[in-house]
Design a protein around this motif. Structure first.
Motif, PDB file in Angstrom:
ATOM      1  N   TYR A 395       0.850  -1.185   0.000  1.00 47.81           N
ATOM      2  CA  TYR A 395       0.000   0.000   0.000  1.00 47.81           C
ATOM      3  C   TYR A 395       0.883   1.231   0.000  1.00 47.81           C
ATOM      4  CZ  TYR A 395       0.761  -0.125   5.101  1.00 47.81           C
ATOM      5  OH  TYR A 395       1.320  -0.172   6.352  1.00 47.81           O
ATOM      6  N   SER A 396       0.339   2.354  -0.460  1.00 45.61           N
ATOM      7  CA  SER A 396       1.112   3.588  -0.543  1.00 45.61           C
ATOM      8  C   SER A 396       0.201   4.783  -0.343  1.00 45.61           C
ATOM      9  CB  SER A 396       1.824   3.696  -1.899  1.00 45.61           C
ATOM     10  OG  SER A 396       0.891   3.764  -2.960  1.00 45.61           O
ATOM     11  N   HIS A 397       0.807   5.867   0.151  1.00 47.34           N
ATOM     12  CA  HIS A 397       0.113   7.127   0.371  1.00 47.34           C
ATOM     13  C   HIS A 397       1.025   8.256  -0.087  1.00 47.34           C
ATOM     14  CE1 HIS A 397      -2.732   5.038   3.097  1.00 47.34           C
ATOM     15  NE2 HIS A 397      -1.657   4.366   3.482  1.00 47.34           N
ATOM     16  N   GLU A 398       0.458   9.192  -0.815  1.00 51.43           N
ATOM     17  CA  GLU A 398       1.210  10.378  -1.218  1.00 51.43           C
ATOM     18  C   GLU A 398       0.317  11.604  -1.069  1.00 51.43           C
ATOM     19  OE1 GLU A 398       4.209  10.972  -4.706  1.00 51.43           O
ATOM     20  OE2 GLU A 398       2.235  11.663  -5.417  1.00 51.43           O
ATOM     21  N   LEU A 399       0.832  12.617  -0.404  1.00 52.59           N
ATOM     22  CA  LEU A 399       0.110  13.866  -0.206  1.00 52.59           C
ATOM     23  C   LEU A 399       0.953  14.995  -0.784  1.00 52.59           C
ATOM     24  CD1 LEU A 399      -2.424  15.144   1.203  1.00 52.59           C
ATOM     25  CD2 LEU A 399      -0.925  15.561   3.172  1.00 52.59           C
ATOM     26  N   THR A 400       0.381  15.764  -1.706  1.00 56.18           N
ATOM     27  CA  THR A 400       1.105  16.871  -2.326  1.00 56.18           C
ATOM     28  C   THR A 400       0.290  18.149  -2.214  1.00 56.18           C
ATOM     29  OG1 THR A 400       0.179  16.364  -4.526  1.00 56.18           O
ATOM     30  CG2 THR A 400       2.319  15.409  -3.971  1.00 56.18           C
ATOM     31  N   LEU A 401       1.002  19.238  -2.083  1.00 58.43           N
ATOM     32  CA  LEU A 401       0.414  20.577  -2.097  1.00 58.43           C
ATOM     33  C   LEU A 401       1.232  21.402  -3.083  1.00 58.43           C
ATOM     34  CD1 LEU A 401      -1.611  22.629  -0.820  1.00 58.43           C
ATOM     35  CD2 LEU A 401       0.210  23.219   0.804  1.00 58.43           C
ATOM     36  N   GLN A 402       0.541  22.012  -4.048  1.00 59.65           N
ATOM     37  CA  GLN A 402       1.267  22.760  -5.062  1.00 59.65           C
ATOM     38  C   GLN A 402       0.508  24.024  -5.449  1.00 59.65           C
ATOM     39  OE1 GLN A 402       1.187  21.045  -9.166  1.00 59.65           O
ATOM     40  NE2 GLN A 402       0.155  19.311  -8.173  1.00 59.65           N
ATOM     41  N   SER A 403       1.256  24.948  -5.994  1.00 60.26           N
ATOM     42  CA  SER A 403       0.650  26.189  -6.480  1.00 60.26           C
ATOM     43  C   SER A 403      -0.075  25.922  -7.789  1.00 60.26           C
ATOM     44  CB  SER A 403       1.732  27.243  -6.691  1.00 60.26           C
ATOM     45  OG  SER A 403       2.664  26.813  -7.680  1.00 60.26           O
ATOM     46  N   THR A 404      -1.065  26.736  -8.072  1.00 62.93           N
ATOM     47  CA  THR A 404      -1.782  26.643  -9.337  1.00 62.93           C
ATOM     48  C   THR A 404      -1.816  28.028  -9.978  1.00 62.93           C
ATOM     49  OG1 THR A 404      -3.914  27.015  -8.238  1.00 62.93           O
ATOM     50  CG2 THR A 404      -3.229  24.731  -8.550  1.00 62.93           C
ATOM     51  N   GLY A 405      -2.151  28.028 -11.260  1.00 61.67           N
ATOM     52  CA  GLY A 405      -2.189  29.299 -11.975  1.00 61.67           C
ATOM     53  C   GLY A 405      -0.801  29.769 -12.363  1.00 61.67           C
ATOM     54  N   LYS A 406      -0.761  30.920 -13.001  1.00 64.42           N
ATOM     55  CA  LYS A 406       0.503  31.476 -13.488  1.00 64.42           C
ATOM     56  C   LYS A 406       1.087  32.399 -12.439  1.00 64.42           C
ATOM     57  CE  LYS A 406       2.538  33.709 -17.547  1.00 64.42           C
ATOM     58  NZ  LYS A 406       2.269  34.317 -18.883  1.00 64.42           N
ATOM     59  N   LYS A 407       2.281  32.066 -11.949  1.00 63.14           N
ATOM     60  CA  LYS A 407       2.934  32.852 -10.903  1.00 63.14           C
ATOM     61  C   LYS A 407       4.422  32.996 -11.233  1.00 63.14           C
ATOM     62  CE  LYS A 407      -0.109  31.411  -7.092  1.00 63.14           C
ATOM     63  NZ  LYS A 407      -1.057  30.644  -7.911  1.00 63.14           N
ATOM     64  N   ASN A 408       5.068  33.909 -10.547  1.00 63.49           N
ATOM     65  CA  ASN A 408       6.512  34.038 -10.713  1.00 63.49           C
ATOM     66  C   ASN A 408       7.239  32.839 -10.125  1.00 63.49           C
ATOM     67  OD1 ASN A 408       6.321  36.523 -11.973  1.00 63.49           O
ATOM     68  ND2 ASN A 408       6.441  37.676 -10.044  1.00 63.49           N
ATOM     69  N   LEU A 409       6.613  32.222  -9.129  1.00 67.26           N
ATOM     70  CA  LEU A 409       7.216  31.079  -8.451  1.00 67.26           C
ATOM     71  C   LEU A 409       6.193  29.951  -8.398  1.00 67.26           C
ATOM     72  CD1 LEU A 409      10.101  31.135  -7.282  1.00 67.26           C
ATOM     73  CD2 LEU A 409       9.088  31.345  -5.023  1.00 67.26           C
ATOM     74  N   ASP A 410       6.494  28.843  -9.085  1.00 65.01           N
ATOM     75  CA  ASP A 410       5.663  27.642  -9.011  1.00 65.01           C
ATOM     76  C   ASP A 410       6.333  26.651  -8.069  1.00 65.01           C
ATOM     77  OD1 ASP A 410       3.942  28.705 -10.937  1.00 65.01           O
ATOM     78  OD2 ASP A 410       5.159  27.876 -12.575  1.00 65.01           O
ATOM     79  N   TRP A 411       5.550  26.014  -7.208  1.00 59.81           N
ATOM     80  CA  TRP A 411       6.153  25.139  -6.214  1.00 59.81           C
ATOM     81  C   TRP A 411       5.284  23.925  -5.945  1.00 59.81           C
ATOM     82  CZ3 TRP A 411       2.877  24.558  -2.131  1.00 59.81           C
ATOM     83  CH2 TRP A 411       1.941  25.569  -1.919  1.00 59.81           C
ATOM     84  N   MET A 412       5.919  22.914  -5.385  1.00 60.68           N
ATOM     85  CA  MET A 412       5.228  21.695  -4.966  1.00 60.68           C
ATOM     86  C   MET A 412       5.948  21.122  -3.762  1.00 60.68           C
ATOM     87  SD  MET A 412       4.715  18.017  -6.910  1.00 60.68           S
ATOM     88  CE  MET A 412       3.484  18.630  -8.042  1.00 60.68           C
ATOM     89  N   LEU A 413       5.182  20.667  -2.762  1.00 62.61           N
ATOM     90  CA  LEU A 413       5.696  19.965  -1.600  1.00 62.61           C
ATOM     91  C   LEU A 413       4.947  18.647  -1.470  1.00 62.61           C
ATOM     92  CD1 LEU A 413       5.756  22.935   0.958  1.00 62.61           C
ATOM     93  CD2 LEU A 413       7.715  21.982  -0.285  1.00 62.61           C
ATOM     94  N   GLY A 414       5.653  17.607  -1.009  1.00 61.76           N
ATOM     95  CA  GLY A 414       4.989  16.318  -0.891  1.00 61.76           C
ATOM     96  C   GLY A 414       5.611  15.421   0.156  1.00 61.76           C
ATOM     97  N   VAL A 415       4.796  14.510   0.665  1.00 60.45           N
ATOM     98  CA  VAL A 415       5.266  13.444   1.556  1.00 60.45           C
ATOM     99  C   VAL A 415       4.754  12.128   0.999  1.00 60.45           C
ATOM    100  CG1 VAL A 415       5.414  14.864   3.620  1.00 60.45           C
ATOM    101  CG2 VAL A 415       3.248  13.738   3.073  1.00 60.45           C
ATOM    102  N   TYR A 416       5.507  11.063   1.238  1.00 61.90           N
ATOM    103  CA  TYR A 416       5.186   9.757   0.647  1.00 61.90           C
ATOM    104  C   TYR A 416       5.497   8.654   1.649  1.00 61.90           C
ATOM    105  CZ  TYR A 416       5.370   5.818  -2.633  1.00 61.90           C
ATOM    106  OH  TYR A 416       5.171   4.623  -3.272  1.00 61.90           O
ATOM    107  N   TYR A 417       4.643   7.644   1.663  1.00 62.91           N
ATOM    108  CA  TYR A 417       4.902   6.462   2.486  1.00 62.91           C
ATOM    109  C   TYR A 417       4.396   5.237   1.736  1.00 62.91           C
ATOM    110  CZ  TYR A 417       4.686   2.929   6.122  1.00 62.91           C
ATOM    111  OH  TYR A 417       4.864   1.771   6.833  1.00 62.91           O
ATOM    112  N   ALA A 418       5.195   4.167   1.727  1.00 60.83           N
ATOM    113  CA  ALA A 418       4.799   2.913   1.082  1.00 60.83           C
ATOM    114  C   ALA A 418       5.328   1.745   1.893  1.00 60.83           C
ATOM    115  CB  ALA A 418       5.332   2.842  -0.351  1.00 60.83           C
ATOM    116  N   ALA A 419       4.605   0.646   1.863  1.00 61.50           N
ATOM    117  CA  ALA A 419       5.008  -0.549   2.595  1.00 61.50           C
ATOM    118  C   ALA A 419       4.635  -1.782   1.788  1.00 61.50           C
ATOM    119  CB  ALA A 419       4.348  -0.595   3.970  1.00 61.50           C
TER     120      ALA A 419
END
Length: 800
Positions: A395-419
């Protein structure tokens, strides 16, 4: 036989000239590699806009600074893709082969892969995802492709966004999703050679304004390609002579050879009998919230692929073998996949989760029938490779948070767990002569519990310096924890008081008195961590042309093998530059990438013999250097023709490695720790890495009366010679340059029904995908796995 091709330099002119002529003709189309995942362009003379999810957000293929091949649903239909084996020729630098004894598919990309990734231990270098959910074991590559929106192949390490085991690339299958407020579907059935029967279909059902369901299914079956050779016809006198010669002139204990030990009927090797079904749901209560959920079941009751003698025995057909172990394969897999996405305040939060369950078993004739016994216990050996049972839960879990739309800075953060929690019992009985004979060696590898626990955090940021210049950086930290709990290798003790019978599923080798003892204690605990990164710059030369350059890394964790011996992780650093262009006012695309990869601590693994016992051993090679060039062109010829062309050039060199393997006859080893036989392979070329490969596809649609159409198509593949193992042992270990072609003809009626006929491997080329040898190093008997012989089929379907 393999078709003969002229020398590459002479050959190159025709397809390249054709591509140039097409370019000058000003037509545009979509090749299989860059066909749209969904939707069509408003202007039919221009290329559809292809969107991909390589950066974990939906972007235009031509605006994404990654070497990606996107294969659309229609392109998969054109090549009648059933498994990943049918897709490999469509993607530059991608190669693959079926593995007989475990019945799985191993994958090589840009010269990097591992044929031994067929075992429960090994992790592949090319990570496979379905709807963003990681499929960790190599069995995942054997499942059926059905009801897909398309698939994406990301070439080069994807260690930042896609994580561990994407050492050299990632494949992401995208299933067709339910559609709100729409009732539609299709059904297709077909027949073909080798008693082929196939059916597939799907239906989309709107439940209400916010909920929809889609049900899809597929079934494919055909008889095996490998005929059974008749039992050996040996006179009793010749059997007695051979037996006496091996027993000091004595006939004590002599038995007449039993011809019924050789299989003469039933399912043949290389048969297909696979089914799968999927039910998917879409819940979209608002424009901001979307939940996709699917349940999928896969069932396989076919047979493994048999390795054949490269030079058939006198009087025998090429597609035949002397079989003393009937083939069987039983595999069942269940998958649940979920994606919830919520958009708010210029951000998007996504949670992707998956659960997988697998169980399987199988039997395989590992002696391959290359030798004929001279008596019941002389002249040959009987060897089975039996997967008594295997299972895994993941099983696996992934959670991501990212910017949307057009910006000077686009970013993404995420955490992941699998077993994972895996287990297997794998038996190898080897008898002298036949099953009637004495024990040569036999053992059972029982791994009741092998676990993998992987955690990761990652982030990526893109600084849009100007409208044209974009700088990207990414990091991922991964921690892996792997355990083998209770794993043992149970080996025959040669106890004269125990009957010498082949090890079988009904015999428990762990019980005292059955003639076995624990030879390998495999209990082990491995932990390791790695930080992977990405640095990239891309610049828009114009609205239709982009260049990019990147440095990226990939990683595959270490672990432990038989005897509990640890091996280290492998890493890859990739330096790449690329061009993406849209030409002829949107009627053509041309993409180019050049790369150099520094592959370190390559995990080489193989079955070996140490102190008389067989085991699966790992070692970390110094690594390898790989450089290459890849090109993809798509064009429409007029308004009714579609042309696709891919080219790849690959150069590989293996670092320091002394390799051993029971699958090959090798010289006596100078290092006892590596087993009885080995070979220094430093400086050799990597296997499954032809220097040059080309794929050319063309389809033309003729518009008939009343809106009906007729569309012939051809797919042509050419590649130069390539080695089949790291040993580079000569012609038996090499597939020479070859070409193959597939042709098809599709009639589509205005009233939504169609008929599609096709022929695969038109020239009936004999193309080796892996090899091995028996006998002796001085006089080997070469065997190989081959692509399927020429087959034909016809399908009929209806869209509603």
């Amino acid at each position: 036989m393999t078709t003969r091709s002229p020398k590459p330099r002479m050959f190159l002119g025709t397809p390249v000239q054709l591509a140039v002529i097409t370019l000058l003709a000003g037509a545009g189309s979509v090749c299989a590699q860059t066909a749209p995942a969904e939707g069509t362009a408003a202007d039919p003379t221009k290329l559809p806009v292809v969107t991909v999810t390589a950066t974990k957000k939906t972007t235009s293929l031509q605006k994404t600074p990654v070497a990606i091949t996107a294969v659309s649903a229609s392109a998969l239909e054109d090549v009648h893709a059933q498994t990943l084996l049918d897709v490999f020729n469509l993607v530059p630098s991608l190669q693959g082969t079926g593995q007989g004894d475990h019945g799985i598919v191993s994958i090589t990309l840009r010269g990097i892969g591992n044929d031994s990734a067929k075992t429960e231990y090994a992790d592949p270098e090319v990570a496979l995802f379905v709807d963003g959910v990681f499929s960790p074991r190599p069995e995942g590559a054997s499942t059926l492709l059905f009801d897909l929106d398309g698939l994406e192949v990301l070439r080069g390490p994807q260690g930042t966004l896609w994580g561990r085991n994407s050492t050299v690339g990632t494949i992401n299958l995208k299933t067709a999703k339910p559609v709100l407020k729409s009732q539609s579907g299709y059904f297709e059935g077909g027949v073909g050679s080798y008693n082929r029967l196939g059916a597939r279909g799907a239906v989309n059902v709107p439940i209400n304004d916010t909920l929809a369901m889609r049900f899809a299914f597929v079934h494919e079956q055909h008889d095996g390609y490998v005929d059974y050779q008749r039992s050996p016809q040996l006179s009793l006198a010749s059997q007695q002579t051979a037996y006496a010669a091996a027993n000091g002139g004595s006939l004590t204990g002599f038995q007449a050879l039993n011809p019924n030990l050789f299989v003469q009927g039933g399912p043949k090797y290389n048969a297909q009998n696979q089914s799968a079904a999927r039910v998917s749901f879409l819940f979209k209560p608002s424009n901001e919230l979307r939940w996709d959920l699917s349940f999928e079941q896969f069932r396989d009751r076919g047979t493994p692929s048999m390795s054949l003698m490269q030079t058939p025995r006198a009087g025998e057909k090429f597609w035949s073998a002397l079989i003393d172990t009937a083939p069987s394969l039983s595999r069942d897999a269940t998958a649940v996949r979920s994606r919830v996405e919520y958009d708010f305040n210029g951000m998007s939060l996504a949670y992707v989760a998956g659960i997988g369950r697998f169980k399987g078993s199988g039997t395989y004739d590992q002696d391959l029938g290359v030798q004929i016994p001279t008596s019941f216990t002389t002249g040959a050996n009987h060897q089975e490779d039996n997967t008594v049972w295997s299972k895994y839960n993941n099983y696996s879990h992934e959670l991501t948070l990212q910017s949307t739309g057009k910006k000077n800075l686009d970013w993404m953060l995420g955490v992941y767990y699998a077993a994972e929690d895996n287990g297997i019992r794998f038996d190898i009985p080897i008898m002298n002569g036949t099953q009637q004979g004495t024990v040569g060696w036999q053992g059972s590898f029982i791994q009741p519990k092998e676990t993998v626990d992987s955690k990761a955090v990652f982030g990526q940021i893109t600084f849009n310096v100007t409208d044209a210049l974009h700088l990207t950086g990414g990091l991922r930290y991964t921690h892996d924890d792997r355990k083998n709990i209770g794993g043992r290798g149970w080996f025959w003790t040669y106890d004269a008081t125990v009957p010498q019978v082949p090890l079988n599923a009904g015999l428990d080798p762990t019980q005292p008195g059955n003639g076995y003892s624990a030879g390998n204690i495999n209990d082990a605990h491995y932990t390791g961590s790695k930080t992977t990164y990405l640095l990239r710059a891309n610049y828009d030369l114009s609205k239709d042309m982009m260049v990019y350059g990147s440095i990226s890394t990939g990683y595959k964790s270490g672990g432990s093998g038989d005897g509990g011996l640890h091996y280290g992780p492998e890493t890859l650093t990739n330096y790449e530059a690329g061009l993406k262009s849209t030409l002829m006012d949107g009627r053509m695309t041309f993409n180019l990438s050049a790369y150099h990869m520094n592959f370190k601590d390559f995990q080489f693994s193989a079955p070996v013999i140490v102190n008389g016992n067989r085991q699966f051993a790992y070692s970390n090679a110094e690594g390898a250097k790989v450089s290459g060039l890849e090109a993809e062109l798509a064009a429409r010829v007029g308004n009714d023709g579609k042309l696709g062309l891919t080219l790849s050039y690959t150069k590989t060199k293996l670092g320091e490695l002394v390799a051993a393997s029971n699958d090959y006859q090798l010289p006596a080893c100078f290092d006892p720790a590596l087993g009885g036989n080995c070979l220094r392979v430093t400086g050799n070329e990597l296997p499954h890495a032809p220097k040059f490969a080309l794929q050319l596809q063309y389809e033309h649609t003729f518009n008939l009366s009343d809106g009906n159409t007729l569309a012939p198509r051809i797919s042509y593949h050419y590649q130069t010679a390539n080695w089949l193992s790291v040993f580079n042992l000569g012609d038996g270990d090499r597939q020479k340059a070859y070409s193959t072609a597939d042709v098809g003809l599709r009639y589509s009626a205005k009233k939504n029904w169609y008929v599609d006929a096709f022929i695969r491997n038109l020239s009936d080329a004999r193309v080796k995908t892996s090899a091995g040898s028996a006998g002796s190093f001085a006089n080997p008997i070469w065997t190989a796995q081959y692509i399927a012989p020429r087959t034909f089929a016809i399908n009929a379907g209806y869209n509603f």
